[in-house]
Structures are given as C-alpha cells and as structure tokens.
Design a protein around this motif. Structure first.
Motif, PDB file in Angstrom:
ATOM      1  N   GLU A 146       0.832  -1.202   0.000  1.00 47.93           N
ATOM      2  CA  GLU A 146       0.000   0.000   0.000  1.00 47.93           C
ATOM      3  C   GLU A 146       0.868   1.255   0.000  1.00 47.93           C
ATOM      4  N   MET A 147       1.957   1.221   0.758  1.00 48.98           N
ATOM      5  CA  MET A 147       2.880   2.359   0.774  1.00 48.98           C
ATOM      6  C   MET A 147       3.386   2.663  -0.641  1.00 48.98           C
ATOM      7  N   LEU A 148       3.753   1.633  -1.379  1.00 47.83           N
ATOM      8  CA  LEU A 148       4.246   1.839  -2.738  1.00 47.83           C
ATOM      9  C   LEU A 148       3.150   2.379  -3.649  1.00 47.83           C
ATOM     10  N   PHE A 149       1.988   1.763  -3.609  1.00 45.22           N
ATOM     11  CA  PHE A 149       0.930   2.125  -4.550  1.00 45.22           C
ATOM     12  C   PHE A 149       0.368   3.521  -4.282  1.00 45.22           C
ATOM     13  N   ARG A 150       0.534   4.020  -3.055  1.00 48.15           N
ATOM     14  CA  ARG A 150       0.050   5.369  -2.732  1.00 48.15           C
ATOM     15  C   ARG A 150       1.126   6.439  -2.960  1.00 48.15           C
ATOM     16  N   ALA A 151       2.290   6.024  -3.433  1.00 45.55           N
ATOM     17  CA  ALA A 151       3.362   6.997  -3.725  1.00 45.55           C
ATOM     18  C   ALA A 151       3.085   7.615  -5.091  1.00 45.55           C
ATOM     19  N   SER A 152       2.186   8.587  -5.120  1.00 42.50           N
ATOM     20  CA  SER A 152       1.690   9.112  -6.397  1.00 42.50           C
ATOM     21  C   SER A 152       2.780   9.767  -7.231  1.00 42.50           C
ATOM     22  N   ILE A 186       5.222   4.594 -13.505  1.00 42.59           N
ATOM     23  CA  ILE A 186       4.806   3.189 -13.478  1.00 42.59           C
ATOM     24  C   ILE A 186       3.548   3.008 -14.317  1.00 42.59           C
ATOM     25  N   SER A 187       3.637   2.162 -15.326  1.00 40.82           N
ATOM     26  CA  SER A 187       2.490   1.922 -16.216  1.00 40.82           C
ATOM     27  C   SER A 187       1.740   0.648 -15.871  1.00 40.82           C
ATOM     28  N   GLY A 188       2.355  -0.220 -15.088  1.00 40.48           N
ATOM     29  CA  GLY A 188       1.706  -1.472 -14.708  1.00 40.48           C
ATOM     30  C   GLY A 188       2.354  -2.053 -13.477  1.00 40.48           C
ATOM     31  N   VAL A 189       1.588  -2.839 -12.731  1.00 39.01           N
ATOM     32  CA  VAL A 189       2.095  -3.458 -11.504  1.00 39.01           C
ATOM     33  C   VAL A 189       1.780  -4.951 -11.547  1.00 39.01           C
ATOM     34  N   ILE A 190       2.817  -5.775 -11.428  1.00 40.24           N
ATOM     35  CA  ILE A 190       2.644  -7.223 -11.375  1.00 40.24           C
ATOM     36  C   ILE A 190       2.409  -7.613  -9.914  1.00 40.24           C
ATOM     37  N   LEU A 191       1.297  -8.279  -9.652  1.00 43.89           N
ATOM     38  CA  LEU A 191       0.906  -8.613  -8.289  1.00 43.89           C
ATOM     39  C   LEU A 191       1.016 -10.113  -8.024  1.00 43.89           C
ATOM     40  N   TYR A 192       1.209 -10.442  -6.756  1.00 46.94           N
ATOM     41  CA  TYR A 192       1.060 -11.811  -6.273  1.00 46.94           C
ATOM     42  C   TYR A 192      -0.429 -12.030  -6.025  1.00 46.94           C
ATOM     43  N   GLU A 193      -0.885 -13.262  -6.096  1.00 42.34           N
ATOM     44  CA  GLU A 193      -2.326 -13.531  -5.975  1.00 42.34           C
ATOM     45  C   GLU A 193      -2.919 -12.927  -4.697  1.00 42.34           C
ATOM     46  N   GLU A 194      -2.217 -13.055  -3.579  1.00 45.27           N
ATOM     47  CA  GLU A 194      -2.717 -12.485  -2.331  1.00 45.27           C
ATOM     48  C   GLU A 194      -3.024 -10.998  -2.485  1.00 45.27           C
ATOM     49  N   THR A 195      -2.106 -10.262  -3.112  1.00 49.39           N
ATOM     50  CA  THR A 195      -2.246  -8.808  -3.220  1.00 49.39           C
ATOM     51  C   THR A 195      -3.390  -8.409  -4.137  1.00 49.39           C
ATOM     52  N   LEU A 196      -3.643  -9.199  -5.176  1.00 43.55           N
ATOM     53  CA  LEU A 196      -4.718  -8.874  -6.111  1.00 43.55           C
ATOM     54  C   LEU A 196      -6.061  -8.745  -5.397  1.00 43.55           C
ATOM     55  N   PHE A 197      -6.242  -9.532  -4.348  1.00 41.48           N
ATOM     56  CA  PHE A 197      -7.531  -9.546  -3.656  1.00 41.48           C
ATOM     57  C   PHE A 197      -7.504  -8.782  -2.337  1.00 41.48           C
ATOM     58  N   GLN A 198      -6.376  -8.168  -1.991  1.00 40.13           N
ATOM     59  CA  GLN A 198      -6.273  -7.447  -0.719  1.00 40.13           C
ATOM     60  C   GLN A 198      -6.884  -6.058  -0.797  1.00 40.13           C
ATOM     61  N   LYS A 199      -7.266  -5.548   0.378  1.00 40.64           N
ATOM     62  CA  LYS A 199      -7.751  -4.179   0.496  1.00 40.64           C
ATOM     63  C   LYS A 199      -6.802  -3.391   1.382  1.00 40.64           C
ATOM     64  N   ALA A 200      -6.690  -2.088   1.101  1.00 41.45           N
ATOM     65  CA  ALA A 200      -5.875  -1.200   1.929  1.00 41.45           C
ATOM     66  C   ALA A 200      -6.492  -1.086   3.319  1.00 41.45           C
ATOM     67  N   GLU A 201      -5.761  -0.444   4.210  1.00 35.49           N
ATOM     68  CA  GLU A 201      -6.237  -0.315   5.588  1.00 35.49           C
ATOM     69  C   GLU A 201      -7.599   0.378   5.644  1.00 35.49           C
ATOM     70  N   LEU A 260      -6.211   1.264  -6.071  1.00 42.05           N
ATOM     71  CA  LEU A 260      -5.117   2.221  -5.883  1.00 42.05           C
ATOM     72  C   LEU A 260      -4.230   2.256  -7.118  1.00 42.05           C
ATOM     73  N   ILE A 261      -3.996   1.102  -7.698  1.00 42.14           N
ATOM     74  CA  ILE A 261      -3.169   1.029  -8.909  1.00 42.14           C
ATOM     75  C   ILE A 261      -3.867   1.727 -10.061  1.00 42.14           C
ATOM     76  N   ARG A 262      -5.137   1.459 -10.232  1.00 42.66           N
ATOM     77  CA  ARG A 262      -5.892   2.114 -11.307  1.00 42.66           C
ATOM     78  C   ARG A 262      -5.942   3.630 -11.115  1.00 42.66           C
ATOM     79  N   ALA A 263      -6.083   4.063  -9.862  1.00 44.10           N
ATOM     80  CA  ALA A 263      -6.142   5.507  -9.593  1.00 44.10           C
ATOM     81  C   ALA A 263      -4.852   6.198  -9.987  1.00 44.10           C
ATOM     82  N   ALA A 264      -3.752   5.438 -10.011  1.00 42.02           N
ATOM     83  CA  ALA A 264      -2.465   5.978 -10.436  1.00 42.02           C
ATOM     84  C   ALA A 264      -2.261   5.832 -11.944  1.00 42.02           C
ATOM     85  N   SER A 265      -3.319   5.468 -12.654  1.00 40.77           N
ATOM     86  CA  SER A 265      -3.296   5.306 -14.118  1.00 40.77           C
ATOM     87  C   SER A 265      -2.385   4.174 -14.566  1.00 40.77           C
ATOM     88  N   ALA A 266      -2.209   3.182 -13.707  1.00 44.89           N
ATOM     89  CA  ALA A 266      -1.409   2.011 -14.048  1.00 44.89           C
ATOM     90  C   ALA A 266      -2.330   0.809 -14.236  1.00 44.89           C
TER      91      ALA A 266
END
Length: 342
Positions: free
Chosen positions: A51-57, A64-79, A87-93
């Motif tokens: 989350e720290m990385l993805f919120r670093a606008s 960053i144009s794309g983010v490769i995720l581990y399966e756990e992260t794909l389904f996780q929610k921020a705090e 969060l990734i989409r909001a950063a246009s990635a």
C-alpha cells in the motif's frame, strides 16, 4: 488504460518513459526481504508495504504503467478498505498478476527446471480478470553453464510460455513472456559471449512456439534478461552489455511485439538502470524498451521504510527517487551523478 483490446492494454503498459513494478514476490521471497529490516512477514505487513508503494503518487503516476501482483495482493484491500487494485488504477497504471506456480526440477534433465501452473489456468485467469487484472506474467527459468541448457529443457519451457500466452489472450489478458537466462548459474562464471549464445537460442525457440500457438504478437510483452556475464565472471562494460543485448533482440524479436520490459536478474540497482539507459539512447529500435524491476525498484524503499508507520514518507521518497531514475533510463536520459541527487 485506453481500452479492453489486447493491443491497447499492451500499448498503455509500454507508454514512453514508464515501466512495470514487479510486486509479485512470493510469500517466501518477501519474508527474506523483510528479514533484512527485522520485520515479520504477515498478511498485514505485506499489505502495508505494498500500500505504501501504490500510494506513492509522485512515483506511480509519472513512472509506473503497470504493476505485477502476487495472488494475495490482487484480492487485498488497503487499511481504509480500498482494494489495492483500485489504488493502482487511480495511479493510471494497469494491474496484473503472476500466474505461474514456480520452476520445479524437470524429470530427466538434471540441473534444469520446468515452470508449472498450466493445469486449471483458464479458471484462474477468469477469476483474475474479474478481480481487475488485465495482464499476466509467467517466468521460464533457463539454466546456463558450459553444457546447459539442453535443447529439451529450452523447448519445454518455451512451449509452456506459449501455451500460457494463448490462454491469457483468450481470457482477455496481455501475457508477459519471461524467459530468464540465469545470471547465477552453476558455476556462474560463464562469459558474456556464452550468455549471448544461450539468450539468442532461447528467444528463437520461444518465438517459434508463440507462433505455433497462434499468439498475437501485438498483444504481448517480452520480459527477457539482459546479456550479461555470470555472477562470478568479470563484469563487461555497460556499452558491451547494451550492444550484445540489442544485437540478440534484433535477431530474434519480431517488430510486431509492442515492447520489451527487462528484468534486472541479479544486477545491482545501478547496473540495471545504466544498461537500460544505454540501450535506449544508443540504438534505433522497433519496440519500446523499458524496465520490469522488482528488487531494483524496491530495495531502497524497504530499507527506508523499516516496517514503521512513521517511515512511510521516507519509504515513498526512496521509491520515488528510484522510479524516476528508472523512468529516465527508459527515456535514455539516466546519468550516474543523478544517483546521489535524492
């Protein structure tokens, strides 16, 4: 993202001056990285870090144009309950997902591996698409020595990469094709000439198999290793790495492929950045060249963050600095003196 067509997605991922953040470390891998800062690897700590990385606008949006995720992260929610994918989409990635199940010893081929994960893959791809992923990644591992790889192991890995790619495209996901020729083979003292020979032979077979599986080249991305010496060999100069790597790509990669996103493959952060920048600035090429780095993008951020809430801003600054340098490299504008201008 500009649309749901595969070539649109691939084009967005290969936007000039942007690259891919490989945040798909397995639970075991990220645990080892957290060990370096004395942090226990839990579902919560892994979420907080990503989350720290993805919120670093300042890093994500321009670099960053794309983010490769581990399966756990794909389904996780921020705090705060926001899906990390959002969060990734909001950063246009573009969000993506690692889908292979790892390289396992290949029966009958001592010292070589074959990546698993094709069984049940169509069902998993449908679930990942529904969760927001629009591309996937599969890594084939090619051992290198004076006698390896064997033709049989290269062909088997190329066939798996091609079948995975065809399944991805049928599911509406852009496949990232990653044939990694290992830098740290046994004994790891192979020359850059040997690396060039093996990389070229591997890529030839990979593209033969992609053609046989009717993979649309316009809707895929290649993620190769650079042509470099073995870990225990002499270090070739930056210009030589660039020249040999580009030469291999020109001889093997069709112009229809929209982009090539290099893995760092055991290089230091600075080496990976310098090599990429030299390739981009020194050659006229039919594809976009960029980065798909994991450790080389994240090492400084982890060290600055240290797993502490009060260090989130410091971690984001470190990530932003490194992302900007990688972005400059993807434009051919990186300079060594910028490394210290944090």
């Amino acid at each position: 993202m500009t649309g749901e067509r595969l070539d649109d997605i691939a084009g967005a991922m290969m936007s000039k001056g942007q690259g891919l953040l490989a945040a798909d470390e397995s639970t075991a891998t990220i645990a080892r990285r957290f060990d370096t800062i004395g942090l226990a690897s839990t579902e919560t700590s892994r979420r907080d870090y990503r989350e720290m990385l993805f919120r670093a606008s300042d890093a994500m949006k321009p670099c960053i144009s794309g983010v490769i995720l581990y399966e756990e992260t794909l389904f996780q929610k921020a705090e705060d309950g926001t899906p990390l994918v959002d969060l990734i989409r909001a950063a246009s990635a573009v969000p993506g997902i690692k889908v292979d199940l790892g390289a396992k010893p290949m029966a009958g081929f001592p010292g070589e591996t074959l990546t698993e994960g094709l069984d049940g893959l169509p069902d998993r791809l449908a679930r990942y698409y529904e969760a927001g992923a629009r591309f996937a990644k599969w890594r084939g591992v090619i051992a290198i020595s004076e006698t390896l790889p064997s033709p049989g192991a290269v062909k088997a890995n190329a066939q798996a990469l091609a079948r995975y790619s065809a399944l991805c495209q049928a599911a509406g996901l852009v496949p990232i094709v990653e044939p990694e020729v290992l830098m740290d083979g046994t004994p790891g003292d192979h020359s850059i000439a040997r690396s060039e020979e093996v990389t070229e032979a591997t890529l030839r077979i990979v593209f033969e198999e992609l053609a046989s599986q009717r993979v649309a080249l316009e809707g895929m991305i290649l993620k190769p290793s650079m042509v470099i010496d073995g870990k225990n060999a002499r270090k070739a100069k930056v210009d030589e790495v660039a020249e040999r790597t580009v030469g291999v790509l020109k001889r093997t990669v069709p112009a229809a492929v929209p982009g090539i996103a290099f893995l760092s493959g055991g290089q230091s952060t600075e080496e990976a950045t310098a090599h990429l920048s030299t390739m981009v600035s020194g050659f006229t090429l039919p594809w976009t060249l960029t980065f798909s780095y994991g450790r080389a993008l994240q090492a400084e951020a982890i060290a600055a963050w240290k797993g502490k809430q009060e260090n989130i801003a410091a971690g984001q600054r470190a990530f932003t600095h490194r992302a900007r340098l990688c972005s400059l490299a993807a434009l051919g504008g990186w300079r060594r003196e910028l490394e210290l201008a944090a």
